[in-house]
Design a protein around this motif. Structure first.
Motif, PDB file in Angstrom:
ATOM      1  N   ARG A 411       4.864 101.989 -57.049  1.00 40.28           N
ATOM      2  CA  ARG A 411       5.926 102.722 -55.995  1.00 40.28           C
ATOM      3  C   ARG A 411       7.269 103.236 -56.889  1.00 40.28           C
ATOM      4  O   ARG A 411       7.842 104.190 -56.473  1.00 40.28           O
ATOM      5  CB  ARG A 411       6.248 102.939 -54.981  1.00 40.28           C
ATOM      6  N   PHE A 412       7.926 102.340 -56.932  1.00 36.91           N
ATOM      7  CA  PHE A 412       9.329 102.723 -56.909  1.00 36.91           C
ATOM      8  C   PHE A 412       9.833 103.909 -58.363  1.00 36.91           C
ATOM      9  O   PHE A 412      10.486 104.554 -58.939  1.00 36.91           O
ATOM     10  CB  PHE A 412       9.931 101.162 -57.922  1.00 36.91           C
ATOM     11  N   ILE A 413       8.804 103.270 -59.976  1.00 34.77           N
ATOM     12  CA  ILE A 413       8.635 104.186 -60.592  1.00 34.77           C
ATOM     13  C   ILE A 413       8.274 106.127 -60.363  1.00 34.77           C
ATOM     14  O   ILE A 413       8.568 106.747 -60.542  1.00 34.77           O
ATOM     15  CB  ILE A 413       7.398 103.769 -61.586  1.00 34.77           C
ATOM     16  N   ALA A 414       6.878 105.849 -59.539  1.00 32.93           N
ATOM     17  CA  ALA A 414       6.943 106.982 -58.822  1.00 32.93           C
ATOM     18  C   ALA A 414       8.190 108.026 -58.622  1.00 32.93           C
ATOM     19  O   ALA A 414       7.780 108.888 -58.724  1.00 32.93           O
ATOM     20  CB  ALA A 414       5.580 107.010 -58.063  1.00 32.93           C
ATOM     21  N   ALA A 415       8.489 107.417 -57.280  1.00 35.74           N
ATOM     22  CA  ALA A 415       9.566 107.364 -56.604  1.00 35.74           C
ATOM     23  C   ALA A 415      10.598 107.754 -57.482  1.00 35.74           C
ATOM     24  O   ALA A 415      10.927 109.739 -57.502  1.00 35.74           O
ATOM     25  CB  ALA A 415      10.217 106.790 -55.866  1.00 35.74           C
ATOM     26  N   LEU A 416      10.783 107.537 -58.747  1.00 36.65           N
ATOM     27  CA  LEU A 416      11.829 107.931 -59.565  1.00 36.65           C
ATOM     28  C   LEU A 416      11.542 108.626 -60.653  1.00 36.65           C
ATOM     29  O   LEU A 416      12.655 109.780 -60.318  1.00 36.65           O
ATOM     30  CB  LEU A 416      12.451 105.996 -60.317  1.00 36.65           C
TER      31      LEU A 416
END
Ligand SMILES: Cc1ncc(COP(=O)(O)O)c(C=O)c1O
Length: 486
Positions: A411-416
């Motif tokens: 989720r962090f990578i998708a948001a980034l």
């Protein structure tokens, strides 16, 4: 919780622009929130998600995080939580009924001290030469970060690596003291020992040197050899100065790296002026129960004890820590594995994005967004991913993220990716920067937002008031910060 600076609002009005490019900020706050993205859409999505708590949020059982489906990657925490045995031990204490909580904890916490010695003897041969006289329990290792400056350098001078974990410095300023920062070596991002010696020569009054064994935020580690030469120099030339090593993540180090670490407990066993501190907050995930400890020569332990209220550890923390150490293997193994896999996944995704990062031996990854990091940080908040802005370590374009569970990492990578896909809105305006557009406007959301605003304001304020670096060295006296530190 990190201590933060009080008395900020007035000073905030006069803050200089902290933009990485030095350009004056012209965006309004609302423009900013729109530029960062995502605020309204993100907020609605968070509300919707809040009705169906995600698996990733099983720990900690924190209302705000569950309700808004936030990925909590902001603090230095272990997302797996404590071992089942530690949970069970706390339940067992509760099961004894109200009396357990109503009575004072035993003054004698020797069983926990013995368990700590056993655990360390299994990891370091030098610990076999230590006894209970070398061990001091702490109310979380944060207590050590206040007790050491209070004891060894009242109104005095701390020499510290920089960037680093911040509590000890804030305590020095609370006590009207001075912090001498020494930049990490820019090539290795490890302590620059020659510059540290230069700082010690320039500050004969400095009685304490602070180093993190796994540098927080960089994740680099202290290496034997170079550290040993420095320590010998300090013991020979500055016999009254104490070296304080904060070793908060040893279990998260790759085995090869761990073998490069100095034998800190060997120094303790020989009675040198070195204090080695560990915590139950990270690998054992007893963060909310506040249990830590330090190991030092008996004379140092005696001096520190005179400054504090005993006993430090409460009944629940005591039971959970003992249970954690009864059979620590599985908790250590699964925590290392989750963290190591999380770090590798994050590196591989940052590589794809072409972003620079520091390979880490701690429970965090520090990376360069290549643009205004505080803007990226707030864009991530609006998508429900909470990380740490690099501004608090003077690295405006960087962000620290604590690997979570696999779905949080994704989720962090998708948001980034989403945030970096937007145009760069430039830097955040000087604080105060209300972030209310970024999270749902409910009483709980507002509490969380206020906390984030307060942190941002505190970090920006402190960063703007520090002294200037002369080469690798920067001196900041308490009066420069003017506001007292909470
Ligand atoms: C380097 C370092 N030292 C100490 C601490 C404080 O840990 P505790 O929870 O034991 O007070 C932390 C927590 O993040 C840390 O990163």
């Amino acid at each position: 919780m990190l201590p933060s600076l009080r008395g900020l609002p007035d000073a905030m009005q006069r803050l200089p622009d902290l933009s990485a490019r030095g350009a004056r900020m012209t965006l309004t706050r609302r423009d900013f929130a729109r530029g960062a993205g995502l605020a309204a859409a993100g907020s609605a999505a968070l509300m919707a998600a809040g009705r169906a708590p995600s698996r990733a949020l099983a720990f900690p059982p924190d209302g705000d995080y569950d309700r808004f489906d936030l990925a909590r990657m902001i603090y230095h925490e272990n997302p797996l939580g404590p071992s089942p045995a530690a949970y069970e031990a706390v339940r067992e204490v509760i099961g004894r009924g109200g009396r357990a909580a109503a009575r004072y904890e035993e003054e004698d916490q020797r069983d926990l001290v013995e368990a700590i010695l056993r655990y360390n003897r299994g990891r370091h041969p030098s610990a076999r030469r230590l006894s209970a006289r070398n061990v001091m329990l702490l109310l979380g290792s944060a207590e050590g970060l206040t007790l050491l400056p209070d004891t060894f350098i009242p109104r005095g001078t701390l020499i510290s690596e920089w960037p680093t974990y911040r509590i000890i410095r804030e305590r020095v300023w609370q006590g009207d003291g001075t912090v001498v920062d020494v930049l990490l070596d820019p090539q290795t991002e490890r302590p620059d020992y020659e510059a540290m010696k230069e700082a010690l020569r320039a500050h004969p009054e400095a009685g304490l040197v602070y180093l993190t064994a796994q540098n927080n935020p960089m994740g680099t580690v202290i290496q034997r050899g170079e550290f040993d030469r420095f320590a010998r120099w300090v013991f020979r030339n500055r016999p009254k100065t104490v070296i304080f090593v904060d070793d908060s993540d040893p279990e998260f180090m790759d085995p090869g790296q761990a073998r490069q670490m100095p034998d800190f407990l060997g120094y303790v066993a020989r009675g040198e002026k070195l204090v080695h501190m560990q915590t139950f907050s990270h690998v054992f995930a007893l963060t909310g129960l506040r249990v830590g400890y330090l190991m030092a020569a008996p004379g140092i332990v005696r001096r520190l004890r005179r400054k504090r209220i005993r006993p430090p550890v409460n009944v629940f923390g005591h039971a959970a820590a003992l249970a954690s150490l009864a059979d620590p293997g599985e908790q250590v193994r699964r925590s290392y594995q989750n963290c190591a896999e999380g770090r590798e996944y994050i590196y591989s995704e940052l590589d794809k994005l072409g972003l620079r990062y520091s390979r880490s031996q701690g429970q965090f990854v520090f990376f360069d967004t290549g643009r205004s990091g505080t803007s990226v940080w707030s864009g991530l908040v609006s998508l429900g991913v909470l990380t740490r802005f690099g501004r608090e370590w003077g690295r405006e374009s960087w962000i620290r993220v604590n690997p979570g569970l696999p779905d949080e990492n994704q989720r962090f990578i998708a948001a980034l990716r989403t945030v970096l896909g937007q145009s760069d809105p430039g830097n955040l305006p000087p604080p105060p920067v209300p972030l209310e557009d970024l999270l749902p406007s409910t009483p709980e959301g507002r509490i969380l937002v206020r906390d984030l605003e307060h942190r941002l304001a505190g970090a920006s304020f402190a960063e703007s008031r520090m002294g200037r670096f002369e080469g690798a060295i920067r001196v900041t006296e308490a009066r420069r910060l003017r506001a007292s530190v909470r």
